[in-house]
Design a protein around this motif. Sequence first.
Motif, PDB file in Angstrom:
ATOM      1  N   TRP A  91      15.080 -25.493 -26.583  1.00 48.54           N
ATOM      2  CA  TRP A  91      14.521 -25.750 -25.249  1.00 48.54           C
ATOM      3  C   TRP A  91      15.295 -26.904 -24.618  1.00 48.54           C
ATOM      4  CZ3 TRP A  91      12.514 -30.651 -24.478  1.00 48.54           C
ATOM      5  CH2 TRP A  91      12.152 -31.376 -25.632  1.00 48.54           C
TER       6      TRP A  91
ATOM      7  N   LEU B 279       5.776 -21.779 -32.919  1.00 47.57           N
ATOM      8  CA  LEU B 279       6.622 -21.702 -31.716  1.00 47.57           C
ATOM      9  C   LEU B 279       5.771 -21.879 -30.459  1.00 47.57           C
ATOM     10  CD1 LEU B 279       9.003 -18.685 -32.505  1.00 47.57           C
ATOM     11  CD2 LEU B 279       9.501 -21.130 -32.698  1.00 47.57           C
ATOM     12  N   TYR B 280       4.660 -21.145 -30.411  1.00 47.20           N
ATOM     13  CA  TYR B 280       3.775 -21.206 -29.238  1.00 47.20           C
ATOM     14  C   TYR B 280       3.299 -22.645 -29.013  1.00 47.20           C
ATOM     15  CZ  TYR B 280      -0.269 -20.153 -26.237  1.00 47.20           C
ATOM     16  OH  TYR B 280      -1.175 -20.118 -25.210  1.00 47.20           O
TER      17      TYR B 280
ATOM     18  N   THR C  12      14.015 -21.998 -32.083  1.00 48.26           N
ATOM     19  CA  THR C  12      13.937 -21.832 -30.625  1.00 48.26           C
ATOM     20  C   THR C  12      14.429 -23.109 -29.943  1.00 48.26           C
ATOM     21  OG1 THR C  12      12.180 -20.165 -30.565  1.00 48.26           O
ATOM     22  CG2 THR C  12      12.285 -21.681 -28.694  1.00 48.26           C
TER      23      THR C  12
ATOM     24  N   CYS D 124       4.332 -20.125 -21.945  1.00 51.24           N
ATOM     25  CA  CYS D 124       4.686 -20.381 -20.530  1.00 51.24           C
ATOM     26  C   CYS D 124       3.598 -19.805 -19.618  1.00 51.24           C
ATOM     27  CB  CYS D 124       6.038 -19.750 -20.193  1.00 51.24           C
ATOM     28  SG  CYS D 124       7.431 -20.524 -21.035  1.00 51.24           S
TER      29      CYS D 124
ATOM     30  N   ILE E 135       6.130 -25.157 -27.898  1.00 55.99           N
ATOM     31  CA  ILE E 135       6.572 -24.987 -26.504  1.00 55.99           C
ATOM     32  C   ILE E 135       5.441 -25.373 -25.550  1.00 55.99           C
ATOM     33  CG2 ILE E 135       7.392 -23.319 -24.777  1.00 55.99           C
ATOM     34  CD1 ILE E 135       9.487 -24.247 -26.924  1.00 55.99           C
TER      35      ILE E 135
ATOM     36  N   SER F 160       5.343 -13.323 -18.479  1.00 62.36           N
ATOM     37  CA  SER F 160       4.684 -14.457 -19.152  1.00 62.36           C
ATOM     38  C   SER F 160       3.175 -14.422 -18.907  1.00 62.36           C
ATOM     39  CB  SER F 160       5.288 -15.791 -18.701  1.00 62.36           C
ATOM     40  OG  SER F 160       5.162 -15.956 -17.304  1.00 62.36           O
TER      41      SER F 160
ATOM     42  N   PRO G 235      14.740 -18.508 -27.126  1.00 62.60           N
ATOM     43  CA  PRO G 235      13.800 -18.205 -28.213  1.00 62.60           C
ATOM     44  C   PRO G 235      14.463 -17.480 -29.387  1.00 62.60           C
ATOM     45  CG  PRO G 235      13.037 -17.319 -26.082  1.00 62.60           C
ATOM     46  CD  PRO G 235      14.488 -17.674 -25.944  1.00 62.60           C
TER      47      PRO G 235
ATOM     48  N   LEU H 209      14.963 -21.922 -21.986  1.00 60.80           N
ATOM     49  CA  LEU H 209      14.472 -21.522 -23.309  1.00 60.80           C
ATOM     50  C   LEU H 209      15.459 -20.583 -23.989  1.00 60.80           C
ATOM     51  CD1 LEU H 209      10.817 -20.804 -22.177  1.00 60.80           C
ATOM     52  CD2 LEU H 209      11.487 -22.621 -23.770  1.00 60.80           C
TER      53      LEU H 209
ATOM     54  N   VAL I  37       6.696 -17.421 -27.220  1.00 59.52           N
ATOM     55  CA  VAL I  37       7.191 -18.493 -26.349  1.00 59.52           C
ATOM     56  C   VAL I  37       6.818 -18.213 -24.882  1.00 59.52           C
ATOM     57  CG1 VAL I  37       9.337 -19.496 -25.430  1.00 59.52           C
ATOM     58  CG2 VAL I  37       9.026 -19.234 -27.910  1.00 59.52           C
TER      59      VAL I  37
ATOM     60  N   ALA J 283       9.302 -13.525 -31.361  1.00 63.09           N
ATOM     61  CA  ALA J 283       9.400 -14.967 -31.077  1.00 63.09           C
ATOM     62  C   ALA J 283       9.353 -15.211 -29.571  1.00 63.09           C
ATOM     63  CB  ALA J 283      10.695 -15.525 -31.662  1.00 63.09           C
ATOM     64  N   ARG J 284      10.104 -14.388 -28.844  1.00 65.63           N
ATOM     65  CA  ARG J 284      10.131 -14.500 -27.397  1.00 65.63           C
ATOM     66  C   ARG J 284       8.744 -14.266 -26.798  1.00 65.63           C
ATOM     67  NH1 ARG J 284      14.197 -13.734 -23.447  1.00 65.63           N
ATOM     68  NH2 ARG J 284      13.402 -12.687 -21.597  1.00 65.63           N
TER      69      ARG J 284
END
Lengths: 160, 160
Positions: B15, B48-49, B13, B92, B52, A42, B8, B6, B88, B84-85
């Motif tokens: 959560w 998405l970003y 996604t 984080c 989250i 991350s 994703p 999560l 996300v 996508a992951r």
Amino acid sequence: MIILGLDPSLSCTGWGLIRSEGSRIAHVANGEVKTDASAPMSARLDHLYSAIAAVIATYAPDRAAAEEVFANKNPQSTLKLAQARGAVLAACGAANLAVNEHAARLVKKSVVGTGGADKAQVQAMLKVLLPGAQIAGADAADALAVAIADAHLSYSPTAR
Amino acid sequence: MIILGLDPSLSCTGWGLIRSEGSRIAHVANGEVKTDASAPMSARLDHLYSAIAAVIATYAPDRAAAEEVFANKNPQSTLKLAQARGAVLAACGAANLAVNEHAARLVKKSVVGTGGADKAQVQAMLKVLLPGAQIAGADAADALAVAIADAHLSYSPTAR
């Protein structure tokens, strides 16, 4: 028109900016963002996101371009590459920057004249097309190549 | 200790947040972030970003967890999922949040007691473990499951 070319990867993401006016192009800037392999995933993705967001904020490109990704033979490499790409494209999206995707062969054809060109041929053509540009490394070169291809393709769409 | 789970994916996604104290857990919140399939990839990843990042800013989790990704049989699905992951996890990382990764079987084993549990069994156990929680959908349920597994695994690491 300023075009941002991107060559995303987790360990080293290349970026390159060119100015495009009609059929003329000129170098603006290029660089590479490296991440620390010992850092958490991350944190590495945040580093890529933040660095590309800073490039966009500094140079205010009008659009962006990247090579199409394809699934590698090694699924773990594909996953790492695609995660890096996701972070980099999210940074583009945050700046309302669309990212054109071009097939690797089309990038080579557009820059060198043949889709089968190797890396050395691409880099030699970059010296011709962007005289005087100091290129940060192989990934920055790939990023400049995709930016040039994007400029050529939008100037002469029949080149597709 | 607040844990953010999560799940994703590009289209949706999930959560889920739980509070963990020793062996006790409680539901905090959960939800799903959907993206518009007709929007450019960079805009979807930005959505998405941002979503989250907003969840993290609102609930200030202490750590995060997600299932390990594996390469799907369909390479294009793998690429979409991993991008996508990446977006996300970058969100984080921006909040200095480490993301623990757990194998899917381990999540099921931790929540239901068996690694071969199906989705219906996981969701039934969520009702028992998080009584009264309104769960937004299947992806939010998966996110809560990985948060619970993360809590269990850190409380009793021998469960690994």
